[in-house]
Design a protein around this motif. Sequence first.
Motif, PDB file in Angstrom:
ATOM      1  N   ALA A  88     -14.177 -14.133 -17.315  1.00 59.13           N
ATOM      2  CA  ALA A  88     -13.914 -15.521 -17.710  1.00 59.13           C
ATOM      3  C   ALA A  88     -13.962 -16.478 -16.528  1.00 59.13           C
ATOM      4  CB  ALA A  88     -12.564 -15.619 -18.414  1.00 59.13           C
ATOM      5  N   ILE A  89     -13.621 -15.999 -15.340  1.00 60.99           N
ATOM      6  CA  ILE A  89     -13.618 -16.886 -14.166  1.00 60.99           C
ATOM      7  C   ILE A  89     -14.811 -16.649 -13.241  1.00 60.99           C
ATOM      8  CG2 ILE A  89     -11.121 -17.196 -14.204  1.00 60.99           C
ATOM      9  CD1 ILE A  89     -10.976 -15.169 -11.878  1.00 60.99           C
ATOM     10  N   ARG A 127     -18.338  -7.783 -14.722  1.00 58.21           N
ATOM     11  CA  ARG A 127     -16.989  -7.750 -14.178  1.00 58.21           C
ATOM     12  C   ARG A 127     -16.197  -6.610 -14.818  1.00 58.21           C
ATOM     13  NH1 ARG A 127     -19.379 -10.426 -11.150  1.00 58.21           N
ATOM     14  NH2 ARG A 127     -18.801 -12.402 -10.199  1.00 58.21           N
ATOM     15  N   ALA A 128     -15.086  -6.261 -14.189  1.00 56.51           N
ATOM     16  CA  ALA A 128     -14.279  -5.124 -14.629  1.00 56.51           C
ATOM     17  C   ALA A 128     -13.417  -5.427 -15.842  1.00 56.51           C
ATOM     18  CB  ALA A 128     -13.400  -4.636 -13.479  1.00 56.51           C
ATOM     19  N   SER A 129     -13.142  -6.719 -16.105  1.00 56.73           N
ATOM     20  CA  SER A 129     -12.252  -7.074 -17.216  1.00 56.73           C
ATOM     21  C   SER A 129     -12.685  -8.392 -17.843  1.00 56.73           C
ATOM     22  CB  SER A 129     -10.811  -7.209 -16.716  1.00 56.73           C
ATOM     23  OG  SER A 129     -10.706  -8.344 -15.862  1.00 56.73           O
ATOM     24  N   ILE A 179     -24.658 -14.359 -19.670  1.00 58.31           N
ATOM     25  CA  ILE A 179     -24.427 -13.069 -20.315  1.00 58.31           C
ATOM     26  C   ILE A 179     -23.416 -12.325 -19.458  1.00 58.31           C
ATOM     27  CG2 ILE A 179     -25.396 -10.848 -21.010  1.00 58.31           C
ATOM     28  CD1 ILE A 179     -27.993 -12.264 -21.642  1.00 58.31           C
ATOM     29  N   TYR A 180     -22.323 -11.911 -20.096  1.00 63.62           N
ATOM     30  CA  TYR A 180     -21.252 -11.200 -19.411  1.00 63.62           C
ATOM     31  C   TYR A 180     -21.230  -9.741 -19.845  1.00 63.62           C
ATOM     32  CZ  TYR A 180     -19.424 -15.808 -18.271  1.00 63.62           C
ATOM     33  OH  TYR A 180     -19.278 -17.081 -17.795  1.00 63.62           O
ATOM     34  N   PHE A 181     -21.047  -8.856 -18.874  1.00 65.72           N
ATOM     35  CA  PHE A 181     -20.874  -7.434 -19.145  1.00 65.72           C
ATOM     36  C   PHE A 181     -19.486  -7.018 -18.685  1.00 65.72           C
ATOM     37  CE2 PHE A 181     -25.449  -7.759 -18.912  1.00 65.72           C
ATOM     38  CZ  PHE A 181     -25.863  -6.930 -19.936  1.00 65.72           C
ATOM     39  N   ARG A 224     -20.361 -22.603  -9.048  1.00 66.11           N
ATOM     40  CA  ARG A 224     -21.516 -21.738  -9.319  1.00 66.11           C
ATOM     41  C   ARG A 224     -22.365 -22.300 -10.450  1.00 66.11           C
ATOM     42  NH1 ARG A 224     -17.438 -18.148  -8.009  1.00 66.11           N
ATOM     43  NH2 ARG A 224     -17.920 -16.749  -6.288  1.00 66.11           N
ATOM     44  N   LEU A 225     -21.720 -22.838 -11.448  1.00 68.53           N
ATOM     45  CA  LEU A 225     -22.451 -23.408 -12.575  1.00 68.53           C
ATOM     46  C   LEU A 225     -23.293 -24.610 -12.147  1.00 68.53           C
ATOM     47  CD1 LEU A 225     -22.993 -22.971 -15.519  1.00 68.53           C
ATOM     48  CD2 LEU A 225     -20.956 -24.276 -16.060  1.00 68.53           C
TER      49      LEU A 225
END
Length: 117
Positions: free
Chosen positions: A66-67, A59-61, A100-102, A73-74
């Motif tokens: 966080a959302i 995501r971009a931010s 894992i978040y990028f 989805r989970l």
Amino acid sequence: MNRRAEAERRGRRAETLAAWWLRLKGWSILGRRVRARRGEIDLVARRGRTLAFIEVKQRASDEAAAIALDAYRLRRVAAAADELAPRFARPGDDVRIDAIYFVPGRLPRHLANIWMG
């Protein structure tokens, strides 16, 4: 390239980066984009007795990240993991769902055991 194709390309790239990140941390990648009747798991990985079904989000931010993995989805990821566990799990394994978040300009963020269902 249309928006959907571009999102798909970015998603595949994030999954590749996540796989390499996990390998650097001592994980073995057992599967990528593993399909089940109830959904798809981005990565299946093992480190020792821990088997992780991993959802990857780019995501971009921080706020968008966080959302990105909401309750709906989970639940889909958990249903797919439940269906796929017999294929990958060994007796005595600790099976969990990770994310894992990028976010640009940051190291990957690995959140362990995000599903307590």
